[in-house]
Design a protein around this motif. Structure first.
Motif, PDB file in Angstrom:
ATOM      1  N   THR A  59     -48.890  33.722   4.262  1.00 38.01           N
ATOM      2  CA  THR A  59     -49.459  32.421   4.598  1.00 38.01           C
ATOM      3  C   THR A  59     -50.969  32.497   4.729  1.00 38.01           C
ATOM      4  OG1 THR A  59     -47.430  31.788   5.761  1.00 38.01           O
ATOM      5  CG2 THR A  59     -49.424  30.550   6.290  1.00 38.01           C
ATOM      6  N   ALA A  60     -51.470  33.575   5.323  1.00 34.15           N
ATOM      7  CA  ALA A  60     -52.918  33.746   5.454  1.00 34.15           C
ATOM      8  C   ALA A  60     -53.576  33.841   4.078  1.00 34.15           C
ATOM      9  CB  ALA A  60     -53.223  34.999   6.281  1.00 34.15           C
ATOM     10  N   ARG A  61     -52.960  34.592   3.164  1.00 35.57           N
ATOM     11  CA  ARG A  61     -53.526  34.708   1.820  1.00 35.57           C
ATOM     12  C   ARG A  61     -53.516  33.366   1.091  1.00 35.57           C
ATOM     13  NH1 ARG A  61     -50.776  39.834   2.009  1.00 35.57           N
ATOM     14  NH2 ARG A  61     -48.898  38.880   1.112  1.00 35.57           N
ATOM     15  N   ALA A  62     -52.429  32.595   1.276  1.00 38.41           N
ATOM     16  CA  ALA A  62     -52.353  31.289   0.627  1.00 38.41           C
ATOM     17  C   ALA A  62     -53.413  30.334   1.178  1.00 38.41           C
ATOM     18  CB  ALA A  62     -50.956  30.695   0.810  1.00 38.41           C
ATOM     19  N   GLU A  63     -53.623  30.351   2.489  1.00 36.16           N
ATOM     20  CA  GLU A  63     -54.637  29.489   3.089  1.00 36.16           C
ATOM     21  C   GLU A  63     -56.034  29.864   2.604  1.00 36.16           C
ATOM     22  OE1 GLU A  63     -54.269  26.702   5.507  1.00 36.16           O
ATOM     23  OE2 GLU A  63     -52.502  26.901   4.237  1.00 36.16           O
TER      24      GLU A  63
END
Length: 294
Positions: free
Chosen positions: A179-183
């Motif tokens: 999720t952090a990478r996607a954000e």
């Protein structure tokens, strides 16, 4: 945008759409996050990569409108304005329910509580309805109201220092690295798919267009902390006291889901690059703390 205007004026609408699709936008102008971003590099872990740290540092200074080392609420809104609605940070309660609903814990947002007169809890709704002759009836046929959402509506995010900003991103990455990478991808960061490590070799020195804050130049590391304890044993109060973000750390309520908070300290250590043994440097240590009920 000027180039797009030229093609549109020439009735060549296919060219702007080809460019948008090249960068992952669909017909509704929604950005598609590639599966490779969720998978991450080969050596992916919960820690942010050096490239992601540099990107977040640059982003902080770029949107620090008055260059005081603090992101105001308006600065934070500007950063996440390109995120699809709701255009909020991933740690905001409204978005975190969507992003982290299937995960063990959710991020805790630094916030301040509005005065009772400004919150939903003291608007005198029941009195005004009674005065209007409306009777509130409770029953199985009527939807129930989630009071926790009303309580959260009375909380407002606080401005963020550089270390607060990085601590929140470490928190998001601990809960869900994907999720952090996607954000970060939605904000414009593209990670090297092969590895998250620094590449060795000569690089051209680039002078940043901003003035760095002192904290952004300090070396840092992250420590993940799991706080175990039985229900009502004081885990939340301990975290509130440690993080120092509430006026009454002992004033807690039962949480439906474990929360992950963060805080930081500055420590002195001997400088490993110094030839002299008496030289010290300041190091920032981020603590990422998750409540684990027994």
């Amino acid at each position: 945008l000027a180039i797009f205007d030229v093609f549109i004026s020439q009735n060549r609408l296919d060219v702007p759409w080809q460019a948008l699709r090249k960068f992952g936008y669909d017909d509704n102008l929604s950005l598609h996050v590639p599966e490779s971003v969720y998978r991450g590099p080969e050596d992916a872990s919960w820690s942010l990569t050096p490239s992601a740290r540099r990107f977040l540092t640059d982003l902080f200074h770029q949107f620090d409108s008055d260059h005081d080392g603090i992101l105001s609420l308006e600065d934070i809104d500007a950063i996440f304005s390109i995120i699809p609605e709701p255009s909020l940070p991933p740690w905001h309660p409204i978005r975190s329910r969507e992003l982290f609903g299937e995960f063990f814990s959710s991020p805790s947002m630094p916030s301040v509580e509005l005065p009772r007169s400004e919150s939903f809890g003291d608007l005198g709704i029941s009195q005004s309805l009674s005065a209007s002759g409306i009777t509130i009836v409770s029953g199985e046929s009527f939807p129930s109201v989630d009071m926790s959402s009303i309580d959260r509506a009375s909380l407002v995010s606080t401005p963020l220092s550089y270390l607060d900003w990085m601590g929140l991103w470490h928190t998001v990455s601990v809960i869900s690295p994907a999720t952090a990478r996607a954000e970060l991808f939605r904000l414009g960061h593209i990670e090297d798919g092969r590895t998250g490590k620094r590449r060795r070799g000569k690089k051209k020195s680039v002078t940043p267009s901003y003035e760095s804050t002192p904290d952004s130049t300090l070396p840092s590391r992250e420590l993940r902390v799991l706080l175990l304890g039985s229900p009502s044993s004081g885990k939340t109060a301990l975290i509130n006291s440690w993080c120092g973000r509430v006026k009454k750390p002992l004033d807690t309520r039962k949480t439906k889901k474990p929360m992950t908070s963060n805080t930081f300290v500055r420590l002195k250590r001997k400088n490993p690059k110094s030839n002299k043994g008496d030289e010290y440097e300041t190091v920032v240590v981020h603590f990422i703390i998750t409540e684990v009920p027994e």
